[in-house]
Design an enzyme around this catalytic site. Structure first.
Site, PDB file in Angstrom:
ATOM      1  N   GLY A 109      24.779 -11.827 -24.023  1.00  0.00           N
ATOM      2  CA  GLY A 109      24.151 -13.087 -22.690  1.00  0.00           C
ATOM      3  C   GLY A 109      22.843 -13.718 -22.971  1.00  0.00           C
ATOM      4  N   CYS A 148      53.766 -19.915  -8.396  1.00  0.00           N
ATOM      5  CA  CYS A 148      53.986 -21.068  -9.527  1.00  0.00           C
ATOM      6  C   CYS A 148      55.393 -21.473  -9.337  1.00  0.00           C
ATOM      7  CB  CYS A 148      53.813 -20.360 -10.816  1.00  0.00           C
ATOM      8  SG  CYS A 148      54.296 -21.525 -12.144  1.00  0.00           S
ATOM      9  N   CYS A 160      57.565 -20.647 -12.605  1.00  0.00           N
ATOM     10  CA  CYS A 160      57.978 -19.193 -13.115  1.00  0.00           C
ATOM     11  C   CYS A 160      57.664 -18.221 -11.858  1.00  0.00           C
ATOM     12  CB  CYS A 160      57.027 -18.749 -14.184  1.00  0.00           C
ATOM     13  SG  CYS A 160      55.400 -18.509 -13.771  1.00  0.00           S
ATOM     14  N   CYS A 167      51.486 -22.576 -13.012  1.00  0.00           N
ATOM     15  CA  CYS A 167      50.550 -21.798 -13.789  1.00  0.00           C
ATOM     16  C   CYS A 167      49.496 -22.792 -14.630  1.00  0.00           C
ATOM     17  CB  CYS A 167      51.193 -20.939 -14.535  1.00  0.00           C
ATOM     18  SG  CYS A 167      51.885 -19.706 -13.768  1.00  0.00           S
ATOM     19  N   CYS A 226      53.218 -19.125 -18.415  1.00  0.00           N
ATOM     20  CA  CYS A 226      54.404 -19.666 -17.584  1.00  0.00           C
ATOM     21  C   CYS A 226      55.561 -19.710 -18.297  1.00  0.00           C
ATOM     22  CB  CYS A 226      53.873 -21.152 -17.122  1.00  0.00           C
ATOM     23  SG  CYS A 226      54.740 -21.629 -15.659  1.00  0.00           S
TER      24      CYS A 226
END
Lengths: 292, 356
Positions: free
Chosen positions: B105, B314, B317, B339, B345
């Site tokens: 980080g 979606c 899909c 998606c 997808c």
């Protein structure tokens, strides 16, 4: 350490004001200082020069728990420099500043690390600037300003932070309904009171105030002084106050230091110094106060 | 020069190649000659399908995209070092990466180079990828989750050209995934590297304009200010109104910008088995999250972190668990949710058709 999810948001520092000896209240000013306690802050032999100008010349000062000490003097006498050196913002050329923590351990302010210094500044200490703009975050609401020190010391509960902010707005006589307003929507006096609330929310033991009533008109000044006096008495704060306003010093301070050309020319109990000034400069200073 | 060559690509290859070889007595040219015409021929060929697929990209929403065979390894375009950057630069970036992995980080400064694409298009990510990629790697590049947008296609093609590596659109097949603003829906595994393109590495920059001060705040873990921002959001909007680039604490120590991924993706970073590397080219910073490191989104006890997702399935899909893009389909107010992760997808659509 800042990320500890502690459950003590409103009073993260319980040892703060409550542990110290109760301060002398109201009229008992000057006489009732708890002299038995060890000083909270002690400075010895502070010296600092800006080129040829001597800003501090072998200055020593002691502040005891619950005591209000005022430093008065004309502009350029070194009083603001002394405040900066005592609060660790500036390093002296010679001399030491010792702070006694609640657990009794003494630490040299100018020898401690930056992290420890910061921790001190956001828990045990507070700093009230002359210009509220220097002490407040102008883009953050009143509630956020008050909550910042709480969050910096680990408060992570929104509801209790907000409760603390509301409570403190009430204590400094700002309508709690204005909690979400920005500081710039407040008047100068309100901004100064907000700054005080923001500083005192973590119950510090020692507060540095640099001309807290500067730039305010007289009636607002009077109200602010009244408020500071009340809060100081309630919380048992030790305050180091820098001012050129003798009247404010007389109202608030137990003890007075008079500075000139970087050295302390006279010090003593406020009433003694102001009613019976010994040094010629103090005599001049007292004689210069305008009577309405 | 390279455009000229690829334009020549249509011409008979063997002849062209031989003639160039005879013209070029220099070291690089003869090295190129050693690569055998066959190899170069293959690389040219591989550009064909890529271009075709990206052309299809526009129609991909219609669900027509089928041909997603991965590209095999190719050879490196002449005149380039492997991975475009010179070896000293790659070493410098790897040193920064090692430091970044050692301090999860923490932003490590590095000497960011000019890259052949503009700032904001992934100059940081592309340098990190160039430094960690090897000939055996298989690269996937996504832009807002999509494999077929300009940025993704050109970076993928760039590495096919300058590193000769195999590319893929399948998340599971890839060893390195360079991403802009998304984390793939498929869970990443050990051994994979996720490279983020980061526009602004400093999570505190809107709150504290001084870099010297933000550095000090990181050093002292003094992050109260970030919580002030969250407090302000709740006071003003009733909830934490950060939908992307949601600040996180890494390893309980450093506050980190996750790059502008949606807050929906934040939980995926927590204890991810894959290595996550972040490159900011303009700001010249690199940071990292090693595998299995804790990553927590900042919040309040009484206002916990909430990933945001459009409340829809979606349209292609039917997925209800993926992050969705809203797509305007006509000028009559028609819109649909699809998606954002095209690979996810397409795979779902494929398996659904196979089941029918």
């Amino acid at each position: 350490m800042a990320m500890q999810t502690s459950h003590t948001p409103a009073h993260p520092h319980p040892a703060g004001g409550s542990a110290v000896t109760p301060p002398p209240v109201g009229e008992g000013r000057g006489g009732g200082v708890a002299a038995t306690d060890a000083p909270l802050l002690e400075a010895q032999g502070l010296t600092l020069r800006y080129g040829p100008i001597t800003a501090l010349d072998d200055v020593g000062i002691e502040i005891f728990p619950g005591e209000v000490v005022a430093i008065v003097g004309e502009s350029g006498s070194g009083k603001s420099t002394l405040l900066r050196v005592l609060s660790g913002l500036q390093r002296p050329e010679a001399g030491t500043v010792t702070y006694r923590a609640p657990d009794g351990g003494a630490a040299d302010i100018h020898r401690m690390g930056e992290a420890a210094m910061r921790r001190l500044h956001r828990t045990d200490w507070g700093f009230v600037h002359q210009n509220p703009r220097d002490g407040l975050r102008m883009g953050v609401s009143a509630g956020g300003n008050i909550g910042e020190r709480l969050m910096a010391t680990g408060a992570r509960h929104y509801g209790s932070i907000r409760d603390a902010a509301t409570e403190w707005l009430r204590r400094v006589e700002i309508d709690p309904a204005r909690i979400d307003m920005l500081p710039r929507q407040f008047s100068g006096g309100m901004q100064q009171r907000l700054q005080i609330a923001r500083t005192l929310v973590t119950h510090p033991r020692l507060v540095f105030m640099d001309e807290p009533t500067g730039g305010l008109d007289v009636s607002v000044q009077a109200r602010l002084l009244d408020l500071i006096r009340e809060l100081v008495a309630d919380l048992g704060l030790a305050v180091l106050l820098v001012t050129h306003d003798i009247a404010a010093a007389r109202l608030l301070a137990h003890r007075l230091l008079v500075m000139r050309h970087g050295s302390v020319v006279e010090q003593g109990l406020t009433d003694r110094v102001l009613d019976d000034p010994q040094h010629e400069y103090t005599q001049l200073l007292v004689a210069s106060v305008l009577a309405a | 020069m390279s455009t000229m060559r690829s334009a020549e690509g249509g011409a008979p290859l063997g002849g062209e190649h031989r003639s160039r070889e005879s013209h070029g007595p220099t070291a690089t040219r003869s090295a190129e000659g050693g690569a055998a015409p066959g190899g170069e021929h293959r690389s040219r060929e591989s550009h064909g399908p890529t271009a075709m697929r990206s052309a299809e990209g526009g129609a991909a929403l219609g669900g027509e995209q089928r041909s997603r065979a991965s590209d095999g390894p190719t050879t490196i375009e002449a005149g380039y070092n492997f991975g475009y950057l010179d070896e000293n630069t790659k070493r410098m970036i790897r040193r920064a990466l090692l430091k970044a992995v050692a301090i999860p980080g923490h932003q490590v400064p590095f000497g960011s180079r000019e890259m052949p694409l503009p700032y904001g298009w992934g100059t940081g990510g592309i340098q990190v990828t160039a430094s960690v990629i090897g000939p055996q790697d298989r690269l996937k590049v996504i832009d807002q989750g999509a494999d077929d947008t300009t940025n993704a296609v050109s970076i993928r093609r760039f590495f096919a050209k300058v590193a000769g590596v195999a590319t893929t659109e399948h998340t599971a097949e890839a060893t390195i995934i360079q991403t802009r603003h998304r984390i793939p829906e498929v869970k990443l595994r050990e051994g994979q590297i996720l490279v983020y393109q980061v526009p602004m590495p400093e999570p505190l920059f809107r709150l504290e304009p001084r870099v010297s001060e933000t550095k000090r705040m990181h050093a002292l873990a003094d992050y109260g200010l970030m919580h002030v921002k969250l407090y302000e959001d709740i006071a003003r909007h009733g909830h934490i109104a950060i939908s992307y680039n949601y600040p996180v604490m890494v390893g309980g120590r450093y506050l980190m910008s996750p790059s502008p991924i949606p807050a929906f993706d934040n939980p995926k970073m927590h204890r991810m088995p894959a290595l996550q590397l972040f490159g900011a080219g303009r700001e010249k910073r690199i940071y990292a999250v090693p595998p299995y490191t804790s990553v927590h989104s900042l919040d309040f006890e009484d206002h916990p972190f909430q990933p945001i997702r459009a409340n829809a399935a979606c349209a292609l899909c039917g997925a209800r668990d993926s992050y969705l893009d809203e797509v305007v389909t006509d000028d009559q107010g028609g819109r649909m949710f699809v998606c954002s992760d095209t690979d996810y997808c397409n795979t779902r659509q494929g398996s659904r058709e196979a089941a029918e």
